[in-house]
Design a protein around this motif. Structure first.
Motif, PDB file in Angstrom:
ATOM      1  N   UNK A  27      29.766  50.182 -34.464  1.00 42.51           N
ATOM      2  CA  UNK A  27      29.867  50.547 -32.938  1.00 42.51           C
ATOM      3  C   UNK A  27      28.766  49.361 -32.201  1.00 42.51           C
ATOM      4  N   UNK A  28      28.801  48.281 -32.698  1.00 43.68           N
ATOM      5  CA  UNK A  28      27.961  47.313 -32.033  1.00 43.68           C
ATOM      6  C   UNK A  28      28.736  46.205 -31.070  1.00 43.68           C
ATOM      7  N   UNK A  29      28.028  45.485 -30.264  1.00 42.94           N
ATOM      8  CA  UNK A  29      28.735  44.530 -29.622  1.00 42.94           C
ATOM      9  C   UNK A  29      29.085  43.153 -30.519  1.00 42.94           C
ATOM     10  N   UNK A  30      30.329  42.910 -30.487  1.00 42.30           N
ATOM     11  CA  UNK A  30      30.558  41.952 -31.434  1.00 42.30           C
ATOM     12  C   UNK A  30      30.103  40.678 -31.433  1.00 42.30           C
ATOM     13  N   UNK A  31      29.734  40.123 -30.013  1.00 47.21           N
ATOM     14  CA  UNK A  31      29.011  38.814 -29.999  1.00 47.21           C
ATOM     15  C   UNK A  31      27.789  38.812 -30.633  1.00 47.21           C
ATOM     16  N   UNK A  32      26.913  39.842 -30.343  1.00 44.08           N
ATOM     17  CA  UNK A  32      25.439  39.764 -31.130  1.00 44.08           C
ATOM     18  C   UNK A  32      25.501  39.845 -32.507  1.00 44.08           C
ATOM     19  N   UNK A  33      26.631  40.898 -33.071  1.00 48.01           N
ATOM     20  CA  UNK A  33      26.598  41.120 -34.399  1.00 48.01           C
ATOM     21  C   UNK A  33      27.043  39.689 -35.118  1.00 48.01           C
ATOM     22  N   UNK A  34      28.102  38.888 -34.467  1.00 51.48           N
ATOM     23  CA  UNK A  34      28.267  37.472 -34.923  1.00 51.48           C
ATOM     24  C   UNK A  34      27.234  36.604 -35.107  1.00 51.48           C
ATOM     25  N   UNK A  35      26.135  36.577 -34.110  1.00 48.34           N
ATOM     26  CA  UNK A  35      25.069  35.837 -33.943  1.00 48.34           C
ATOM     27  C   UNK A  35      23.896  36.238 -35.061  1.00 48.34           C
ATOM     28  N   UNK A  36      23.807  37.375 -35.076  1.00 48.93           N
ATOM     29  CA  UNK A  36      22.957  38.010 -35.982  1.00 48.93           C
ATOM     30  C   UNK A  36      23.254  37.755 -37.457  1.00 48.93           C
ATOM     31  N   UNK A  37      24.404  38.066 -37.618  1.00 46.82           N
ATOM     32  CA  UNK A  37      25.225  37.598 -39.151  1.00 46.82           C
ATOM     33  C   UNK A  37      24.725  35.894 -39.602  1.00 46.82           C
ATOM     34  N   UNK A  38      25.122  35.312 -38.624  1.00 51.45           N
ATOM     35  CA  UNK A  38      25.025  33.925 -38.608  1.00 51.45           C
ATOM     36  C   UNK A  38      23.430  33.422 -39.039  1.00 51.45           C
ATOM     37  N   UNK A  39      22.659  34.155 -38.211  1.00 48.47           N
ATOM     38  CA  UNK A  39      21.254  34.064 -38.693  1.00 48.47           C
ATOM     39  C   UNK A  39      20.824  34.417 -39.869  1.00 48.47           C
ATOM     40  N   UNK A  40      21.269  35.555 -40.115  1.00 51.79           N
ATOM     41  CA  UNK A  40      21.166  36.327 -41.453  1.00 51.79           C
ATOM     42  C   UNK A  40      21.374  35.323 -42.629  1.00 51.79           C
ATOM     43  N   UNK A  41      22.543  34.679 -42.641  1.00 55.13           N
ATOM     44  CA  UNK A  41      22.910  33.709 -43.486  1.00 55.13           C
ATOM     45  C   UNK A  41      22.330  32.487 -43.534  1.00 55.13           C
TER      46      UNK A  41
END
Length: 357
Positions: free
Chosen positions: A242-256
């Motif tokens: 239940x998080x904003x998709x845009x922010x989740x996508x970017x955070x996952x990219x940074x984590x990778x």
């Protein structure tokens, strides 16, 4: 995952993420080469002004955003090419003017509510409609085909603009095409990750790919892979979290990127130690040291007490033995041939041109 695919809006969201995750790194790799990593932010701010014009005029916001972003991209390239102002200044003017104009114009629209503004700034992929997918798919296809067809020329210009001009490539038109592709990518991705975050999806996967790839084509493949994992994975995670998709996508990219940097760093350290070091080697080899030199691949070994030694990062590596003038390298080392000794730096001076990588 099965639950996600059973919901219509999640199906559309995942398809949109798949499109964006593919095309954003394809364009971003050339921006990274040209050190224009932040141009996506500038285009995003101009696209916001286009969205505002569309809302006020009752026109499709995607269309007006695309027109505004492409015009701004062309203007930036023309200003930069003619030297009237540098790229950073032109980008800053467009950057601030675009977002200020967008906020002012959208406030005059009946649809200019804070919620509607946030949808474009930070993405609202779950509201993607079927007609949006058709538009996104068409634009994504255009970006993919153009980028793939022009990739050798775009790479040449991005890597060395002066050389590309010297060999006769149309540098300015190619730069304008890249700027237009960037603007189009921003518009495609604005509903997925938002206008303020799209630059991250173009740049971060490419930053991670540079850590693992050894060539441009390999880097492009890795960047697309990282982009797909980030975009599709981010959407899939945002639903149960239940998080904003845009922010989740970017955070996952940074984590990778962080994980890739750590893993490649550890592997480099471990791999750098996987060679035999000469146990005791106070002697410093060189052109006048009196020991025969033999070529070994891309470096030079010296024959010392029947052993083959090569300078490497402050010490000498053991590369095999040498009997009766015939080298017998250790392991699977390829054959060696005699060579005239060349100057080299001893182990106290660090790596040399003859050092084993």
């Amino acid at each position: 995952m099965i639950d996600l695919l059973s919901v219509d809006f999640m199906q559309r969201a995942l398809i949109a993420a798949l499109l964006v995750g593919t095309v954003a790194p394809m364009v971003g790799i050339f921006l990274v080469q040209r050190r224009l990593s932040l141009i996506g932010d500038g285009m995003g701010h101009v696209a916001l002004a286009g969205v505002a014009i569309g809302l006020v005029s009752g026109t499709a916001p995607v269309l007006t955003a695309l027109v505004a972003a492409v015009i701004a991209a062309v203007v930036i390239e023309l200003l930069r090419a003619r030297g009237r102002t540098n790229g950073d200044v032109a980008l800053a003017v467009i950057f601030y003017g675009g977002i200020a104009g967008g906020v002012v114009i959208i406030s005059k629209s009946s649809s200019g509510t804070p919620a509607n503004l946030m949808k474009y700034l930070f993405g609202s992929i779950l509201t993607t409609q079927r007609t949006d997918l058709y538009v996104f798919a068409g634009l994504a296809l255009l970006i993919s085909v153009t980028t793939w067809a022009l990739r050798p020329r775009l790479f040449a210009v991005a890597n060395d603009e002066e050389y590309a001009r010297a060999v006769g490539l149309p540098v300015l038109p190619l730069n304008i095409v890249l700027a237009a592709l960037t603007a189009t990518t921003v518009v495609v991705a604005m509903r997925v990750v938002g206008l303020l975050l799209i630059s991250a999806l173009m740049i971060v996967p490419n930053a991670a790919s540079q850590l693992v790839a050894n060539s441009f084509s390999g880097g492009l493949g890795w960047a697309i892979a990282f982009g797909l994992v980030s975009s599709v994975g981010g959407v899939a995670l945002s639903y149960p979290l239940d998080t904003p998709s845009g922010g989740t996508i970017v955070l996952l990219a940074v984590a990778l990127f962080v994980v890739t940097a750590v893993v490649t760093g550890v592997m480099a350290r471990v791999g750098g130690r996987r060679h035999d070091v000469a146990e005791t080697h106070p002697h410093e080899h060189g052109a006048e040291c009196g020991h025969p030199a033999v070529t070994h691949g891309d470096h030079v070994d010296y024959v010392h007490d029947g052993h083959l030694h090569a300078a490497h990062e402050g010490h000498y590596d053991e590369h095999g033995v040498h009997h009766d003038g015939v080298p017998e390298p250790a392991g699977t080392t390829p054959g060696l041939t005699s060579a005239t000794p060349g100057p080299t730096t001893g182990p106290t001076s660090g790596p040399t041109t003859g050092a084993r990588p």
